[in-house]
Scaffold this motif. Sequence first.
Motif, PDB file in Angstrom:
ATOM      1  N   TRP A 664       0.805  -1.216   0.000  1.00 32.44           N
ATOM      2  CA  TRP A 664       0.000   0.000   0.000  1.00 32.44           C
ATOM      3  C   TRP A 664       0.841   1.272   0.000  1.00 32.44           C
ATOM      4  O   TRP A 664       1.547   1.583   0.946  1.00 32.44           O
ATOM      5  N   GLU A 665       0.794   1.983  -1.108  1.00 35.29           N
ATOM      6  CA  GLU A 665       1.444   3.283  -1.265  1.00 35.29           C
ATOM      7  C   GLU A 665       0.498   4.158  -2.079  1.00 35.29           C
ATOM      8  O   GLU A 665       0.685   4.358  -3.274  1.00 35.29           O
ATOM      9  N   PRO A 666      -0.550   4.690  -1.451  1.00 33.84           N
ATOM     10  CA  PRO A 666      -1.596   5.409  -2.209  1.00 33.84           C
ATOM     11  C   PRO A 666      -1.098   6.645  -2.931  1.00 33.84           C
ATOM     12  O   PRO A 666      -1.742   7.105  -3.884  1.00 33.84           O
ATOM     13  N   ASP A 667       0.046   7.199  -2.517  1.00 33.02           N
ATOM     14  CA  ASP A 667       0.572   8.393  -3.178  1.00 33.02           C
ATOM     15  C   ASP A 667       1.392   8.058  -4.417  1.00 33.02           C
ATOM     16  O   ASP A 667       1.824   8.970  -5.137  1.00 33.02           O
ATOM     17  N   ASP A 668       1.632   6.777  -4.656  1.00 36.68           N
ATOM     18  CA  ASP A 668       2.388   6.362  -5.833  1.00 36.68           C
ATOM     19  C   ASP A 668       1.469   6.416  -7.052  1.00 36.68           C
ATOM     20  O   ASP A 668       0.475   5.698  -7.132  1.00 36.68           O
ATOM     21  N   LYS A 669       1.790   7.278  -8.015  1.00 39.47           N
ATOM     22  CA  LYS A 669       0.928   7.443  -9.189  1.00 39.47           C
ATOM     23  C   LYS A 669       0.859   6.163 -10.030  1.00 39.47           C
ATOM     24  O   LYS A 669      -0.079   5.983 -10.823  1.00 39.47           O
ATOM     25  N   ASP A 670       1.849   5.275  -9.882  1.00 38.50           N
ATOM     26  CA  ASP A 670       1.869   4.036 -10.656  1.00 38.50           C
ATOM     27  C   ASP A 670       1.305   2.851  -9.875  1.00 38.50           C
ATOM     28  O   ASP A 670       1.400   1.709 -10.330  1.00 38.50           O
ATOM     29  N   PHE A 671       0.726   3.109  -8.703  1.00 37.36           N
ATOM     30  CA  PHE A 671       0.344   2.008  -7.822  1.00 37.36           C
ATOM     31  C   PHE A 671      -0.673   1.074  -8.475  1.00 37.36           C
ATOM     32  O   PHE A 671      -0.528  -0.151  -8.425  1.00 37.36           O
ATOM     33  N   VAL A 672      -1.696   1.622  -9.094  1.00 33.54           N
ATOM     34  CA  VAL A 672      -2.723   0.765  -9.697  1.00 33.54           C
ATOM     35  C   VAL A 672      -2.124  -0.090 -10.796  1.00 33.54           C
ATOM     36  O   VAL A 672      -2.380  -1.304 -10.874  1.00 33.54           O
ATOM     37  N   ALA A 673      -1.289   0.499 -11.641  1.00 36.85           N
ATOM     38  CA  ALA A 673      -0.663  -0.257 -12.727  1.00 36.85           C
ATOM     39  C   ALA A 673       0.259  -1.340 -12.175  1.00 36.85           C
ATOM     40  O   ALA A 673       0.336  -2.448 -12.732  1.00 36.85           O
ATOM     41  N   ARG A 674       0.947  -1.042 -11.085  1.00 36.49           N
ATOM     42  CA  ARG A 674       1.837  -2.036 -10.477  1.00 36.49           C
ATOM     43  C   ARG A 674       1.034  -3.219  -9.946  1.00 36.49           C
ATOM     44  O   ARG A 674       1.419  -4.377 -10.132  1.00 36.49           O
ATOM     45  N   ILE A 675      -0.071  -2.932  -9.275  1.00 39.74           N
ATOM     46  CA  ILE A 675      -0.917  -4.005  -8.747  1.00 39.74           C
ATOM     47  C   ILE A 675      -1.508  -4.825  -9.886  1.00 39.74           C
ATOM     48  O   ILE A 675      -1.592  -6.066  -9.811  1.00 39.74           O
ATOM     49  N   GLN A 676      -1.905  -4.174 -10.952  1.00 38.96           N
ATOM     50  CA  GLN A 676      -2.460  -4.900 -12.095  1.00 38.96           C
ATOM     51  C   GLN A 676      -1.411  -5.807 -12.731  1.00 38.96           C
ATOM     52  O   GLN A 676      -1.711  -6.953 -13.096  1.00 38.96           O
ATOM     53  N   ALA A 677      -0.191  -5.313 -12.853  1.00 30.46           N
ATOM     54  CA  ALA A 677       0.880  -6.143 -13.417  1.00 30.46           C
ATOM     55  C   ALA A 677       1.186  -7.334 -12.511  1.00 30.46           C
ATOM     56  O   ALA A 677       1.399  -8.460 -12.985  1.00 30.46           O
ATOM     57  N   TYR A 678       1.207  -7.076 -11.208  1.00 29.34           N
ATOM     58  CA  TYR A 678       1.429  -8.167 -10.253  1.00 29.34           C
ATOM     59  C   TYR A 678       0.309  -9.194 -10.345  1.00 29.34           C
ATOM     60  O   TYR A 678       0.562 -10.412 -10.347  1.00 29.34           O
ATOM     61  N   ALA A 679      -0.917  -8.734 -10.424  1.00 28.58           N
ATOM     62  CA  ALA A 679      -2.054  -9.647 -10.467  1.00 28.58           C
ATOM     63  C   ALA A 679      -2.017 -10.517 -11.722  1.00 28.58           C
ATOM     64  O   ALA A 679      -2.339 -11.713 -11.665  1.00 28.58           O
ATOM     65  N   LEU A 680      -1.621  -9.935 -12.842  1.00 34.09           N
ATOM     66  CA  LEU A 680      -1.528 -10.717 -14.079  1.00 34.09           C
ATOM     67  C   LEU A 680      -0.496 -11.826 -13.926  1.00 34.09           C
ATOM     68  O   LEU A 680      -0.753 -12.989 -14.277  1.00 34.09           O
ATOM     69  N   LYS A 681       0.666 -11.477 -13.377  1.00 32.08           N
ATOM     70  CA  LYS A 681       1.702 -12.498 -13.189  1.00 32.08           C
ATOM     71  C   LYS A 681       1.238 -13.557 -12.192  1.00 32.08           C
ATOM     72  O   LYS A 681       1.417 -14.757 -12.421  1.00 32.08           O
ATOM     73  N   ALA A 682       0.643 -13.125 -11.086  1.00 32.14           N
ATOM     74  CA  ALA A 682       0.198 -14.074 -10.061  1.00 32.14           C
ATOM     75  C   ALA A 682      -0.855 -15.027 -10.615  1.00 32.14           C
ATOM     76  O   ALA A 682      -0.831 -16.231 -10.325  1.00 32.14           O
ATOM     77  N   ALA A 683      -1.778 -14.499 -11.406  1.00 32.17           N
ATOM     78  CA  ALA A 683      -2.832 -15.348 -11.970  1.00 32.17           C
ATOM     79  C   ALA A 683      -2.246 -16.374 -12.927  1.00 32.17           C
ATOM     80  O   ALA A 683      -2.634 -17.548 -12.909  1.00 32.17           O
ATOM     81  N   ARG A 684      -1.326 -15.943 -13.761  1.00 31.22           N
ATOM     82  CA  ARG A 684      -0.728 -16.876 -14.716  1.00 31.22           C
ATOM     83  C   ARG A 684       0.161 -17.903 -14.025  1.00 31.22           C
ATOM     84  O   ARG A 684       0.189 -19.078 -14.412  1.00 31.22           O
ATOM     85  N   GLU A 685       0.884 -17.473 -13.010  1.00 31.65           N
ATOM     86  CA  GLU A 685       1.739 -18.426 -12.289  1.00 31.65           C
ATOM     87  C   GLU A 685       0.887 -19.469 -11.567  1.00 31.65           C
ATOM     88  O   GLU A 685       1.277 -20.633 -11.471  1.00 31.65           O
ATOM     89  N   GLY A 686      -0.274 -19.071 -11.064  1.00 28.42           N
ATOM     90  CA  GLY A 686      -1.132 -20.015 -10.358  1.00 28.42           C
ATOM     91  C   GLY A 686      -1.702 -21.113 -11.242  1.00 28.42           C
ATOM     92  O   GLY A 686      -2.076 -22.185 -10.766  1.00 28.42           O
TER      93      GLY A 686
END
Length: 929
Positions: A664-686
Amino acid sequence: MPLAIPIATYRLQLTADFDFDAAAAVAPYLKALGISHVYASPFTKARKGSTHGYDVVDHTKFNPELGGEEGFSRFSEALKRNDLGLILDFVPNHVGVHFADNPWWLDMLEWGPASPHAASFDIDWDQLPYRARGGVLLPILGASYGQALERGEIELRYDEGEGSFSAWYYEHRLPIAPERYGEVLRTIVREAVAEDSAAGRAMLALAARYRGLRHPNRAEAPAFKAELRAIAGGSDIIARGLDAYRAGEDRPSQTLALHHLLERQHYKLGHWRLASSDINYRRFFDINTLAGLRVEDAATFEASHSLVKRLIAEDRLQGLRLDHIDGLRDPAQYFHRLRRLIRSAQGAKARPFYMVIEKILGEDEKLPAFSGVHGTTGYEWMNAISQVLVDGAGLDPLGEVWRQISSQSPALAPVLREAKRRVLETLLTSEFTVLARLLARIANGHYSTRDFSADSLRQALELYVLHFPVYRTYLTSSTPSTHDRALIDQTIARARADWFAADDGIFDFLRDALTMDLLKPGRPPHSAPRVRRFALKVQQFTGPMMAKSLEDTTFYRYHRLLALSEVGGDPAANALPADRFHAMMKARARDWPHGMTSTATHDTKRGEDARTRIMALAEIPGEWTSAVARWKVLNAPHLVLDGELRAPSATFEYMLYQALLGAWEPDDKDFVARIQAYALKAAREGKQETSWLNPHESYEAGVKIFIARILDRATSPEFIDSLQTLAQRTALLGALNSLSQITLKATMPGVPDFYQGTELWDFSLVDPDNRRPVDFAGRAAALAALETLDWDALAQDWRDGRLKFAWTRHLLRLRNEMSDVFTSGVYEPLAVSGPHRDHVIAFARRHGRDAAIVAVARFLAPFTQGGRAWPRPEAFEGTIELPGYVMSDGKDRIELSALFEHLPVAVLKAKARATAKRPAKRSRALDRA
C-alpha cells in the motif's frame, strides 16, 4: 584490502541503465553505509536488453551494455579506492540461446554433434520422432512450422562477410550445415541462370570439389567459405539465386526447396508450444531461451570460467555467488574443480575466497558440505526470521478463514501435489519424457526386466516425482550417501502406496535405477552409462520440478498468509518457537557462520517490508477477518461476471487484499498499474483460471478491471477508506516487525545481505517490480543528514523511512566496530523473565571478552493499541538476565523498559566476565575460508 569474510554485502542489479560507471559512483555511499562487499548481478555478456543478466551468451566477455572491459576497470578501481570487495553472481548452469548472439550455440547448430561445443549442451540427439537424422528441436516459431514456412517468415540469407549461409526467422539465426553448401550453390547458380558466367563456373567448381555426405567438413569449411567469399561477382549471383528458396503462399516449389534444406540440418524448427512436450535439450526450468550448460565437461568448465579465473588472478574478484547449483549434474565435482581453479588463479598469493550458493533447503534438510562453500544465499534464514516473528496464535484463525474461502483443507500437501501434476503435464513434459524413455531402455536391456512396460515405468516414475519432498539428491557416479539412499527409499515407499496396479517389482527396479544399485556386482547386467545418466539426470529434473510446482505455482494458489509464501519457505508453516530459533542459530554459528542472511533478493515474492506488513495480520486476525468480509460485500458490484466466469476468483480476491496491504502506497501514481501487473503475473503463475501457456484473456481483463474499480475513489470510496484505516495499522506493526527483522539479520550468525534500496522502506512486489531504479543520490544525501541521531524524532516520523535507514546504518557500524564478534563469535541465548517474556528474543554474540547483547520485540499489537500508536517503553514488563556478562554500568541484567527506551529493538556492547565459558572447539566453517 577487503576482508575475506564480508562484514555486510549490498546487492546491485546492473543493467544498461545502471552500468559499471553508475555502480562505481555509488561506491563511496556504500562504504559510508557500512558495506564491505558489493554483490553484483551477473556481468558477463548477456542478451542485449537483459534486465537481470542471467541470460549469459558469452561467459568469457564482459557485458558491453554495462561498459565492457573498460567500464569494469573503472568500477573495479572505484571499489579499491573505497576498500570494497566484489562478489559476482555467476551463472554456471545455463546460457542464453536462440537469436544470433551465442557463438557456442550457433556453432552447435551449424555442425551438430561434430561441433566441439556440442558437448557443452545437454542434448538428446536421437529424441526427435519421424526424422532420419538426429537433431535438436528449436521451438522458436510463433505459428506452426507449415504456416511460418508458407508465409515466407523463414528466409535463407547469405553473409558475404563470412561466406556463409543461414536461415533466419526474424531475429533468430539458423546456420546452414556447410555439408549442404554444394547443393545450395548448384541450386542458386541454376536459379540465377549463371552457369556460363565466370562467377557461376567458379561456384560450381567449388561445389564439385567437395564430394561426399560430410564435406566440406569442419577442417575444410574455412577454406571453402574464404574461397566463396573471394569469387568476384559471386554475391550478386547468390542474391538472385536465393529466389529458389524464397518461400511463400503462392510459391510451392520454392517453399518445398527451403523445407527440404531445413530438414537436412542439425535442428528442427517448431512452434514454441512444442517445447513443453518435444524439446530435447535441457533448459533452465521451462525457459526455452536458456539452455543447460554441461560444466561437468572439463573443456566447457575451463572455457566458461576463464574470465572468472582472470579476475581472481588480478585480485579484482573476492567472492562468488553460484546460481542454481541444483541444476548441475554433479555439484560436488563442480566445487572441487572450482576450488582448484581459484587456488591456481591465486598462485603464491593464496588467500581465503568467499563463496555462497543459491540453494533452497527443505524443512530439516541439511546443506551438503561442498568444497570451499561458506553457505547459502540465505533463503532459509529469511524464512526463519519470518517464522520467529510471526504471531503463532493468529495462524490458526487465518487458516480457518482460508479454509472457508478456498473450500479446502489448510493442508499444503494436496495443493503441492496437484501443482506438480499440472507442471508435469504442461511445462516439463518433454524433460520427463526423456527420463521415462531412458528408464524404459534400461529395463529393456535385460530379459529379467523387459516386461516392465514403458507406460507402467512412466507412471511409476511420475509417482516418485510427485512424492519427492525436496529439490534433489546429490548422488555422484559412486554409491549414494546414507541420507540420499534413505530419501529415495522413503519416496519410493510413498509412491508405492499410491500405486493401484500390480507391482511385480517395478518400484524395486525404479529404486535400484535411482540408487544405481542395478550396477552392483552379481546383479543382472544393465547398461552402466544409461543407468548412471538416468540417476544423475533425475537429480537435475527434480529441482526445476519442485521450483515450478512450489514457488511458481503453489505460492500463487495457497493464500493463508502471503508473508509465509516466500522463496525457500513453507506457506503452511507454523510459527517458530524461540527455543527452536536459538537452537538453529547455535548450530549455524558452529557449522555455517559465514553464509548469507537475506531478507530481500531479486527473487523474493515481495519486498521485505511488504512482507512484515502482511505478517502483522496474524496479530489482528479478528479485525482482518471482519475487514475481508466487509470488503467482499463492498466490492461485489465490481466483480466481472460473464456466465460461469468470475474475475477475480474468490481465492484470488482474498490474495489481492493481502497484497494490497503489503504494498500500500496510495501516493504512488503508478500504484494501480503495479498491482495490475502483479495480479496478471500471479494469476498466470497459479495456472488455474489462466496461465502463461494458455492465457484466458477474458479472465485477465476482468481482474484488471476489478482492480481499477476498487482502487478508484470515485467508484469505491468506502472500500478505500476502510483499506486505508487497516493499512495504517498494519503499516505500523509492519514497521516495528521490520526493525526486528533487520536487527536479527544484522546480528545473528551469518553475513547480512542488503538488496539495493532496502535501507529505506521496501514495499515492492515480485519482479520486475523489485528491479525499479533506486535513487542513490537521494540516499547519499539522506545518509549525510543522519550523522546526529534523535531516535525519538525518527520514531515519530517513522513513515518516511529514515528510521529504518538510520537503524540499518547503526547496525552496520556496530558490525564494523565489532567484526570479530559478529563474524566469528559464538551465539548464546539469553533468558527473558517477566510477563512479556514471550514478546522478546534475546541473545549474546561473543568473541573473547568482547560481546554484544541483542534484543528484539515481537507480537507488538498489544503494545500499540493494535497498530494505532507507537509502543511506550514502560509498557514492556520483564528483564533480560545476563549471566557471564557485564554492561558498561556494571549491571548483569537489564529491564525491558530501559532497553526499549527509544525503540523496541536494541544492540548493546558488553564484556564477558573472565570466567565466561569459552567455545569448546574450533568451528568447522572457519576452515572453509
